[in-house]
Enzyme design. Structure first.
Site, PDB file in Angstrom:
ATOM      1  CB  CYS A  14      -0.933   0.008   1.204  1.00 11.37           C
ATOM      2  SG  CYS A  14      -0.051   0.188   2.778  1.00 11.37           S
ATOM      3  CB  CYS A  17       4.396  -0.486   1.903  1.00 12.11           C
ATOM      4  SG  CYS A  17       3.162  -1.546   2.649  1.00 12.11           S
ATOM      5  CG  ASP A 465      13.538  24.649 -34.589  1.00 11.55           C
ATOM      6  OD1 ASP A 465      14.041  25.746 -34.841  1.00 11.55           O
ATOM      7  OD2 ASP A 465      13.857  23.585 -35.145  1.00 11.55           O
ATOM      8  CG  ASP A 664      14.796  19.050 -35.514  1.00 10.32           C
ATOM      9  OD1 ASP A 664      14.949  20.289 -35.394  1.00 10.32           O
ATOM     10  OD2 ASP A 664      14.971  18.442 -36.589  1.00 10.32           O
ATOM     11  CG  ASP A 668      15.802  23.637 -31.642  1.00  8.99           C
ATOM     12  OD1 ASP A 668      15.749  24.864 -31.825  1.00  8.99           O
ATOM     13  OD2 ASP A 668      15.586  22.793 -32.536  1.00  8.99           O
TER      14      ASP A 668
END
Length: 777
Positions: A14, A17, A465, A664, A668
């Site tokens: 649970c 724990c 971009d 990409d 960037d």
């Protein structure tokens, strides 16, 4: 300097724990951060190797009362996942057997108990389990007709038989509940097992005293009822809930299981003139591997011969097969089409794309969303508070009840303990995160953790971009205007002859365009160039000049006849390139980086989600505005260096916006890292991918909207889970304590409480599983 380790943890049941282990790890000197996953049964720890070690961290977990061991070294993510799934299947099967046995034992105990209850009820009023009393009233007549011998059994013999059956059911089937409860008591904490153990233990001990010394009760006018059947049925329902929960949790990792199952076991390696099938571990980097039509590609590599189309949907979510020819990359686990390929192995084991995705998913599913802290804070004090409420409930009934106060108080206290198990709270967030990350992976969207998944919900502006993100990232000749009467193929052949020697990005576009029209480059002599402007060379005895207007002016070439066309191309966001033969203008070419076919629809979809979209680029403003017009973007920030991109993201954040940056390229990376959510296209540079919080395996923008929508749906499910988990306890605990009894005569049986507790956990997992099918279009 820091190290990271993922440690398998056993025995968690649970949220309490999970929180207990996490607190212990975070308090250990040298630990930078710790994330404990109830769902994955593991602890991910970042630590300082100079202050602690993985072995010491394992001992910390063990001291808290849970099982832990370092994972074996040299194990790939596939093998680790397979081992975990094998262990989970074994544990789920054992839970199922224990649940089935305890249900049968509970049914037998219930039937044996009915004659005892009927005998006691006439003289001693209400007993501990009102549910059983009601069931007795309903079932006793039928039992009397069909099993009359039950009512002739010696009550003492029945009680002793029930005691023996209880010891087997609680000792074997529910043994792990009591051992974990004892461990929690030794470490001075409490969890779900503690509540169940105290509740059922109270009913069992009460019954043992009634069996061994009934005169103790009779002296006080209390029926010496035994409640073995209640204890057994509570254990049975808890185990049934755990078994159902285990099955449901297994479905939350279905995507991870499917990915791990894609790896072939063997590869066909080219040896000399033939092919030899070897285990995957026998493939070495540089080996040439053969793959036949319809087979899965064994390891990552580069095609050296053959041609085919490969289904890469397991990586990208894109169902259209990708054409593969010599020089192209292929990825282990993808499915070859109708052609045969030979490729050279380049990445093995944990370095392969599929292995990295599996590892990334495991890390994401083991991570904790910030909203999980709500459940953690509650669970830290919840179990001790419930025990206190149960004691107060027992005392109140003993003081206020007009009949059978001890029996009623015990019933109410046990019901409070059982119904309040915090399983649902512990499962509310991680189950949703696991299902969502799995659903995302199936769509080619990889979240790097629960925090990224949660942050994406709040995004209100998406910064894009341009090059390689909105556009293809490959300059292409889009227009060719020719004058002077020379055949187009001749002019293009001459222009390509000059550009074939140049290294400028636009030069490759012109050469490719000419080749595509069958105009092959010729041998050029006396090549000279002016960086950033153009180049000239002698081709077939003619001076051929290719470049912008400034270059033409430097070459003393009058481009007035083509200027109008050049200005039109520039207004469309294209770069005009002049071609002159023997100093006479012959053509102007429009070169542009074309938009990806999906960009316009994807941007429209983002705006449809109520998001602002900004185009951010280092390119010329005229080019950026042309792309913006074609893509439907109204806000443009152009002609900025990487530092300028970073500054723009910070400006938006200072204005109170929650920013997603999509890119990409290497330039960037700073902006991706600064943004609230950095979304990197896997088709781009490795630097961008590592800087982002979300990776899109497909090279188009549609995944951005899908990722944000998935985040919104996930957070909605998490909030539903948390609401019902808290509401369930807020309503259930008072009812179990008996607040409705004075006005309505309603009490909650411990057996019904255990059934409700089990159902609450299963309902939370089932609600999370809806994310596997929820629409994201």
């Amino acid at each position: 300097m820091s190290g990271t380790v993922r440690i398998p943890v056993g025995g968690m049941t649970c949220a309490a724990c999970q929180a207990s282990i996490q607190r212990a790890l975070e308090q250990e000197p040298g630990v930078t951060s710790a994330s404990v996953s109830l769902m994955l049964g593991s602890a991910a720890v970042e630590y300082d190797p100079r202050a602690t070690s993985p072995g010491a961290l394992v001992e910390v977990i063990r001291r808290t009362g849970y099982e832990a061991a370092l994972p074996p070294t040299g194990v790939t993510p596939f093998e680790e996942q397979e081992q975990r799934e094998t262990t989970e299947r074994r544990e789920a099967a054992l839970l199922g057997r224990k649940a089935a046995f305890s249900v049968i034992a509970g049914a037998v105990a219930m039937i044996l108990s009915m004659p005892l209850m009927s005998a006691h009820r006439a003289d001693h009023g209400v007993a501990i389990d009102l549910f059983m009393r009601g069931l007795t009233d309903w079932a006793a007549p039928a039992l009397g007709r069909h099993l009359p011998w039950l009512y002739s059994l010696d009550p003492r013999l029945v009680s002793w038989s029930l005691l023996g059956l209880s010891l087997v059911a609680m000792g074997w089937a529910g043994g792990h509940i009591y051992s974990r409860a004892w461990a929690s008591i030794k470490r001075r904490s409490a969890d779900m097992s503690t509540l169940v153990a105290i509740g059922t233990g109270a009913a069992f001990l009460y019954s043992v005293v009634a069996t061994l010394s009934p005169e103790i009760f009779l002296r006080h006018g209390i029926a010496p009822d035994v409640y073995y059947e209640a204890a057994i049925l509570i254990v049975a329902l808890v185990l049934t809930g755990q078994a159902l929960e285990a099955r449901a949790k297994g479905r939350t990792t279905a995507a991870l299981h499917a990915l791990a199952g894609l790896r072939p076991r063997t590869a066909r390696v080219v040896r000399g003139e033939g092919e030899t099938e070897v285990p995957l571990e026998g493939v070495a980097i540089g080996d040439v591997v053969a793959v036949r039509p319809g087979e899965r590609i064994a390891v990552d590599g580069e095609v050296v011969s053959g041609a085919s189309a490969v289904d890469e949907s397991m990586l990208t979510g894109e169902s259209v097969p990708v054409s593969k020819t010599p020089g192209d990359r292929v990825f282990g686990g993808t499915l070859n089409g109708t052609g045969a390929l030979r490729y050279r192995a380049t990445h093995l084991g944990s370095e392969g794309a599929l292995a990295q995705i599996v590892e990334l998913m495991r890390s994401a599913q083991a991570s904790r969303a910030p909203i999980q802290r709500v459940a953690d804070r509650v669970s830290a004090v919840f179990v001790p508070a419930v025990i206190a409420v149960a004691l107060v409930t027992f005392a109140a009934w003993c003081l206020l009840a007009d009949a059978a106060p001890v029996a009623r108080g015990a019933a109410a206290a046990v019901a409070v303990l059982i119904i309040a198990c915090p399983c649902a709270m512990g499962l509310a967030v991680p189950t949703a995160v696991m299902v969502a990350t799995g659903r995302g992976a199936a769509l080619g969207i990889l979240f790097k953790g629960g925090e990224a998944l949660q942050r994406a919900e709040a995004i209100d502006v998406v910064v894009l971009d341009k090059t390689g993100t909105v556009t293809l990232g490959r300059p292409t000749v889009t227009d060719a205007v020719l004058i002077g009467g020379r055949p187009p193929d001749v002019v293009l052949s001459l222009a390509a002859s000059v550009e074939a020697t140049s290294e400028h990005p636009l030069a490759a576009a012109i050469v490719s365009y000419a080749r595509g029209l069958g105009a092959a480059p010729l041998r050029a002599k006396a090549f000279r160039s002016l960086p950033g402007q153009g180049a000239a060379a002698v081709v077939k005895g003619n001076v051929v000049s290719v470049g912008n207007e400034a270059f033409m002016i430097a070459e003393k070439i009058d481009v007035t006849p083509l200027r109008g066309d050049a200005e039109r191309l520039a207004a469309e966001g294209k770069t005009p390139v002049y071609v002159a033969v023997a100093r006479v203008p012959s053509a102007v070419l429009g070169v542009a980086d074309p938009m990806k076919p999906t960009s316009r629809a994807a941007i429209d979809r983002l705006r449809g989600l109520g998001l602002d979209v900004i185009l951010l680029t280092g390119d010329r403003r005229s080019v950026a505005e042309g792309v913006a017009r074609r893509s439907g973007v109204t806000d443009v920030v152009a002609e900025v260096l990487p530092a300028g991109k970073l500054a723009e993201i910070r400006r938006l954040q200072q204005a109170g916006r929650v920013v997603a940056m999509v890119g990409d390229g290497v330039n960037d990376a700073p902006a991706l890292a600064q943004a609230d959510v950095g979304i990197a296209l896997a088709s781009g540079s490795d630097v961008a991918v590592h800087a982002g919080d979300v990776t899109l395996m497909r090279g188009d923008l549609d995944g951005v909207a899908t990722a944000i929508l998935l985040s919104r749906r996930t957070l909605r499910v998490i909030r539903q889970n948390l609401f019902w988990a808290f509401a369930y306890n807020a309503v259930g605990i008072p009812i179990a304590a008996g607040v409705l009894y004075p006005a309505f005569g309603i009490l909650l049986s411990p057996v019904l409480a255990s059934a409700a507790m089990a159902l609450s956990s299963v309902s939370v997992v089932t609600n999370s599983l809806r994310l596997r099918r929820i629409p994201l279009g």
